[in-house]
Design a protein around this motif. Structure first.
Motif, mmCIF file in Angstrom:
data_model
loop_
_atom_site.group_PDB
_atom_site.id
_atom_site.type_symbol
_atom_site.label_atom_id
_atom_site.label_comp_id
_atom_site.label_asym_id
_atom_site.label_seq_id
_atom_site.Cartn_x
_atom_site.Cartn_y
_atom_site.Cartn_z
ATOM 1 N N ARG A 35 4.242 3.548 7.684
ATOM 2 C CA ARG A 35 2.783 3.756 7.632
ATOM 3 C C ARG A 35 2.042 2.430 7.478
ATOM 4 N NH1 ARG A 35 3.432 8.483 3.296
ATOM 5 N NH2 ARG A 35 3.822 10.201 4.723
ATOM 6 N N ILE A 36 2.536 1.592 6.579
ATOM 7 C CA ILE A 36 1.900 0.291 6.347
ATOM 8 C C ILE A 36 1.962 -0.570 7.606
ATOM 9 C CG2 ILE A 36 2.122 -1.887 5.076
ATOM 10 C CD1 ILE A 36 3.076 -0.095 2.660
ATOM 11 N N LYS A 38 2.221 0.423 10.648
ATOM 12 C CA LYS A 38 1.350 1.016 11.663
ATOM 13 C C LYS A 38 -0.111 0.621 11.422
ATOM 14 C CE LYS A 38 0.459 5.232 14.114
ATOM 15 N NZ LYS A 38 0.469 6.668 14.127
ATOM 16 N N GLU A 39 -0.532 0.622 10.166
ATOM 17 C CA GLU A 39 -1.895 0.198 9.834
ATOM 18 C C GLU A 39 -2.134 -1.255 10.232
ATOM 19 O OE1 GLU A 39 -2.885 0.883 5.716
ATOM 20 O OE2 GLU A 39 -2.279 2.992 5.830
ATOM 21 N N VAL A 40 -1.165 -2.117 9.961
ATOM 22 C CA VAL A 40 -1.289 -3.532 10.313
ATOM 23 C C VAL A 40 -1.360 -3.686 11.833
ATOM 24 C CG1 VAL A 40 -0.096 -5.772 10.274
ATOM 25 C CG2 VAL A 40 -0.191 -4.360 8.201
ATOM 26 N N ASP A 42 -2.393 -1.467 14.010
ATOM 27 C CA ASP A 42 -3.677 -0.937 14.475
ATOM 28 C C ASP A 42 -4.843 -1.880 14.203
ATOM 29 O OD1 ASP A 42 -2.393 1.319 15.411
ATOM 30 O OD2 ASP A 42 -2.951 2.573 13.693
ATOM 31 N N GLU A 43 -4.696 -2.731 13.201
ATOM 32 C CA GLU A 43 -5.772 -3.653 12.880
ATOM 33 C C GLU A 43 -5.630 -5.013 13.565
ATOM 34 O OE1 GLU A 43 -8.094 -5.484 8.991
ATOM 35 O OE2 GLU A 43 -6.797 -3.729 8.774
ATOM 36 N N GLN A 49 0.186 -3.559 20.969
ATOM 37 C CA GLN A 49 0.340 -2.350 20.163
ATOM 38 C C GLN A 49 1.568 -1.520 20.554
ATOM 39 O OE1 GLN A 49 -2.856 0.588 20.445
ATOM 40 N NE2 GLN A 49 -2.832 0.740 18.216
ATOM 41 N N TYR A 53 4.682 -0.679 18.205
ATOM 42 C CA TYR A 53 5.025 0.710 17.892
ATOM 43 C C TYR A 53 6.482 0.995 18.240
ATOM 44 C CZ TYR A 53 0.196 2.337 17.060
ATOM 45 O OH TYR A 53 -1.068 2.558 16.561
ATOM 46 N N GLU A 93 5.715 11.530 10.436
ATOM 47 C CA GLU A 93 5.945 10.181 10.976
ATOM 48 C C GLU A 93 7.268 10.124 11.735
ATOM 49 O OE1 GLU A 93 2.810 9.644 8.001
ATOM 50 O OE2 GLU A 93 4.724 10.673 7.882
#
Length: 140
Positions: A35-36, A38-40, A42-43, A49, A53, A93
């Protein structure tokens, strides 16, 4: 805004050696790590990307195999192991990773389908086989 890139892995769960034991938080830790990351992505990594992924999806699905092995280092009986596998295969996930382009190319379709279809018997036997194989290596 300054971008910070960390090119080194900061922590690994290690399987094998003389310190192998059941790690009760392994599955949750690996999902939180996903999750962490993925957040990084996405930002900060919109231009790469899909590639990013691919990497984290493959990592999560590989680590899931480690979780299956890990269950056999516990004192759980077959029923308890199967219940945990059932819970793990319901994780959104983990399911999300099944549809990732990189994962589809990297893993055997049987493995991905076993997770997708919640084939507990297949996944139980996979974990058991890895446990036995590593046990034989340790004895040698």
């Amino acid at each position: 805004m300054t971008q910070i890139q960390i090119d080194k892995s900061l922590y690994y769960y290690r399987v094998g050696g003389f310190t192998s034991k059941y790690m009760p938080h392994l599955f949750n830790d690996m999902v939180n790590g996903y999750r962490i990351q993925k957040e990084v992505i996405d930002e900060y990594y919109l231009d790469t990307q899909q590639k990013e992924y691919d990497g984290i999806s493959i990592m999560l699905l590989n680590t899931f195999k480690t979780c299956l092995y890990n269950l056999f280092n516990s004192k759980f009986d077959k029923s308890e192991i199967e219940n945990l596998i059932e819970r793990y295969t319901s994780n959104e996930e983990l399911i999300e990773c099944l549809y990732n382009e990189g994962s589809i190319k990297y893993f055997l379709v049987e493995y991905l389908n076993a997770i997708r279809n919640k084939d507990i018997d297949y996944l139980y036997e996979l974990g058991k086989a890895m446990y036995k194989k590593r046990g034989l290596k340790w004895l040698l």
